[in-house]
Design a protein around this motif. Structure first.
Motif, PDB file in Angstrom:
ATOM      1  N   PRO A 100       0.835  -1.205   0.000  1.00  0.00           N
ATOM      2  CA  PRO A 100       0.000   0.000   0.000  1.00  0.00           C
ATOM      3  C   PRO A 100       0.870   1.255   0.000  1.00  0.00           C
ATOM      4  CG  PRO A 100      -0.792  -1.588   1.618  1.00  0.00           C
ATOM      5  CD  PRO A 100       0.537  -2.097   1.129  1.00  0.00           C
ATOM      6  N   TYR A 103       4.520   1.920  -5.494  1.00  0.00           N
ATOM      7  CA  TYR A 103       4.128   1.910  -6.907  1.00  0.00           C
ATOM      8  C   TYR A 103       5.238   1.362  -7.787  1.00  0.00           C
ATOM      9  CZ  TYR A 103       1.054   5.337  -4.708  1.00  0.00           C
ATOM     10  OH  TYR A 103       0.191   5.963  -3.856  1.00  0.00           O
ATOM     11  N   ARG A 126      -3.555  -1.415 -10.452  1.00  0.00           N
ATOM     12  CA  ARG A 126      -4.132  -1.136  -9.140  1.00  0.00           C
ATOM     13  C   ARG A 126      -4.294   0.370  -8.944  1.00  0.00           C
ATOM     14  NH1 ARG A 126      -0.453  -2.812  -4.169  1.00  0.00           N
ATOM     15  NH2 ARG A 126       0.582  -0.864  -4.778  1.00  0.00           N
ATOM     16  N   SER A 127      -5.450   0.773  -8.409  1.00  0.00           N
ATOM     17  CA  SER A 127      -5.676   2.181  -8.108  1.00  0.00           C
ATOM     18  C   SER A 127      -5.517   2.415  -6.606  1.00  0.00           C
ATOM     19  CB  SER A 127      -7.066   2.627  -8.561  1.00  0.00           C
ATOM     20  OG  SER A 127      -8.079   1.943  -7.864  1.00  0.00           O
ATOM     21  N   THR A 128      -5.044   3.613  -6.267  1.00  0.00           N
ATOM     22  CA  THR A 128      -4.837   4.005  -4.871  1.00  0.00           C
ATOM     23  C   THR A 128      -5.447   5.380  -4.664  1.00  0.00           C
ATOM     24  OG1 THR A 128      -2.769   2.755  -4.713  1.00  0.00           O
ATOM     25  CG2 THR A 128      -3.141   4.483  -3.080  1.00  0.00           C
ATOM     26  N   VAL A 136      -2.807   7.146   2.470  1.00  0.00           N
ATOM     27  CA  VAL A 136      -3.553   6.184   1.661  1.00  0.00           C
ATOM     28  C   VAL A 136      -4.901   5.905   2.296  1.00  0.00           C
ATOM     29  CG1 VAL A 136      -3.604   3.822   0.786  1.00  0.00           C
ATOM     30  CG2 VAL A 136      -1.471   5.128   0.732  1.00  0.00           C
ATOM     31  N   THR A 139      -6.962   1.035  -1.573  1.00  0.00           N
ATOM     32  CA  THR A 139      -6.349   0.510  -2.788  1.00  0.00           C
ATOM     33  C   THR A 139      -7.303  -0.516  -3.394  1.00  0.00           C
ATOM     34  OG1 THR A 139      -5.185  -1.244  -1.599  1.00  0.00           O
ATOM     35  CG2 THR A 139      -4.004   0.836  -1.925  1.00  0.00           C
ATOM     36  N   SER A 141      -7.295  -3.458  -6.673  1.00  0.00           N
ATOM     37  CA  SER A 141      -6.699  -4.124  -7.821  1.00  0.00           C
ATOM     38  C   SER A 141      -7.768  -4.430  -8.862  1.00  0.00           C
ATOM     39  CB  SER A 141      -6.014  -5.420  -7.389  1.00  0.00           C
ATOM     40  OG  SER A 141      -5.557  -6.140  -8.518  1.00  0.00           O
TER      41      SER A 141
END
Length: 389
Positions: A100, A103, A126-128, A136, A139, A141
């Motif tokens: 997490p 990148y 994957r978006s965060t 964060v 997250t 996927s």
């Protein structure tokens, strides 16, 4: 009015057409005067030497937040950095890795309502989501959904993630008819992630132009066309860059409107080809390397160039449904942004300095990636004003 731009605005609305027909919006001239950049940027971020938080390696995106601060994604350092409206560094978030807040590839995602910052890791699909302090929040996927974006995804105002996926066959269906150096164009789709589902809005869209190398191997064509798109509240505007034309899909995948407008001539001239060759040669300091390029590589590069430029290379939506269309970088000495309203009617034109990449924009400002006289990457925010105003 320059040559090639007509003087009247025509909006053709097919009111009497049967159900399911498209509204066609044809714009022959803008409604408002042309726009230009202010003489100096409001803020420029990026230096050649000094504190590391102001040095960029590979800027892959930047967005301006509601408070005027700017978030920049630097893929080389695998982090996001936020700066206040004056350009002062506020925080850095992220590093290389798979956990997490870590990148592999780094794209900023525009337009995600209710989330200050969204980043997409193109290596991990994957978006965060991050808050305004760089923490964060979540997250997600896309791998379990079988979704693999080909280019940077974009958020719709209601939170859907819209993108074009990698083609299933990577162009393999064309290979039996291709020889080395041949150009082809694979087909792609426009899809959106809605909850736990991937919804195909439209398939069979001409996607990226590629040149064939050998079985299972190809590369992007120089000055090649690709599908460009941007979601708005009513659906998605998209086009194949063959001409100054875009189609609007509603969220059921139905084409409801087609927008057409005038733009710079798309013909690839000898002058532009010569300029491209000189740009390549400028990369080589050694005379022998320059000669080798001209002997060994330039003939193939030249032969793969198209006869017409793509009409555009990016679309940037605004909160009110209007959107900017960025013309192709090599079309003219000055690159252009065209502003279309929410219905697809052309409003205004902005001329940009050569080599600028549009990262974010509003009605009266634009955020650009540029390079200074020392070739240092910078991010600059400019106000817009009317030509002659």
């Amino acid at each position: 009015m320059t040559a090639g731009w007509r003087s009247a605005l025509i909006v053709a609305v097919l009111l009497a057409a049967p159900a399911g027909a498209q509204e066609v919006v044809e714009s022959a001239a803008p409604r408002g005067p042309d726009l230009t950049l202010a003489g100096e940027p409001l803020v420029r971020i990026g230096i050649v030497d000094g504190p590391v938080e102001y040095i960029f390696g590979n800027v892959t995106g930047a967005v301006r937040l509601a408070d005027g601060s700017i978030v920049v994604a630097d893929e080389q350092s695998a982090n996001l950095r936020r700066y206040d409206a004056s350009g002062r560094h506020l925080w850095t978030s992220g590093r290389s890795g798979e956990g997490p807040g870590e990148y592999g590839g780094l794209w900023l995602v525009r337009g995600c309502a209710g989330v200050p910052v969204t980043v997409f890791d193109w290596q991990q699909d994957r978006s965060t989501e991050l808050d305004v302090a760089g923490n964060v929040l979540a997250t997600r996927s896309l791998v379990p959904l079988g979704a693999h974006p080909y280019g940077a995804p974009v958020c719709s105002p209601d939170g859907r993630l819209v993108f074009t996926p990698w083609p299933d066959d990577m162009g393999a269906s064309y290979e039996e008819d291709l020889a080395e150096g041949d150009v082809y164009r694979w087909h792609t789709a426009l899809v959106s992630v809605e909850g736990d589902s991937v919804v195909t809005l439209r398939s069979g869209i001409p996607g990226a132009e590629r040149f064939f190398i050998q079985a299972g191997s190809s590369g992007p064509r120089d000055w090649g066309k690709d599908v460009e798109f941007t979601p708005v509240s009513s659906g998605v505007w998209y086009g194949t860059a063959d001409d100054y034309e875009l189609a609007h899909l509603d969220w059921t995948g139905r084409v409801t409107r087609v927008a057409r407008w005038a733009g710079p001539d798309l013909t690839v001239t000898g002058e532009r080809v010569d300029a491209y060759r000189e740009a390549w040669l400028a990369r080589y300091d050694d005379p022998e390397a320059r000669r080798n390029f001209e002997r060994e590589y330039w003939p193939d590069t030249r032969d793969q160039l198209p006869e017409r430029f793509p009409a555009y290379e990016a679309l940037v939506a605004l909160p009110d449904g209007a959107f900017w269309v960025k013309t192709h970088a090599w079309l003219a000495p000055g690159e252009e942004l065209h502003l279309l309203d929410a219905n697809g009617a052309w409003l205004r034109r902005l001329t940009l300095p050569g080599g600028a990449t549009v990262l974010d924009a509003g009605r009266d400002w634009v955020l650009l990636r540029q390079r200074d006289e020392l070739d240092v990457p910078t991010v600059a925010l400019y106000e817009l004003s009317e030509v002659g105003g």
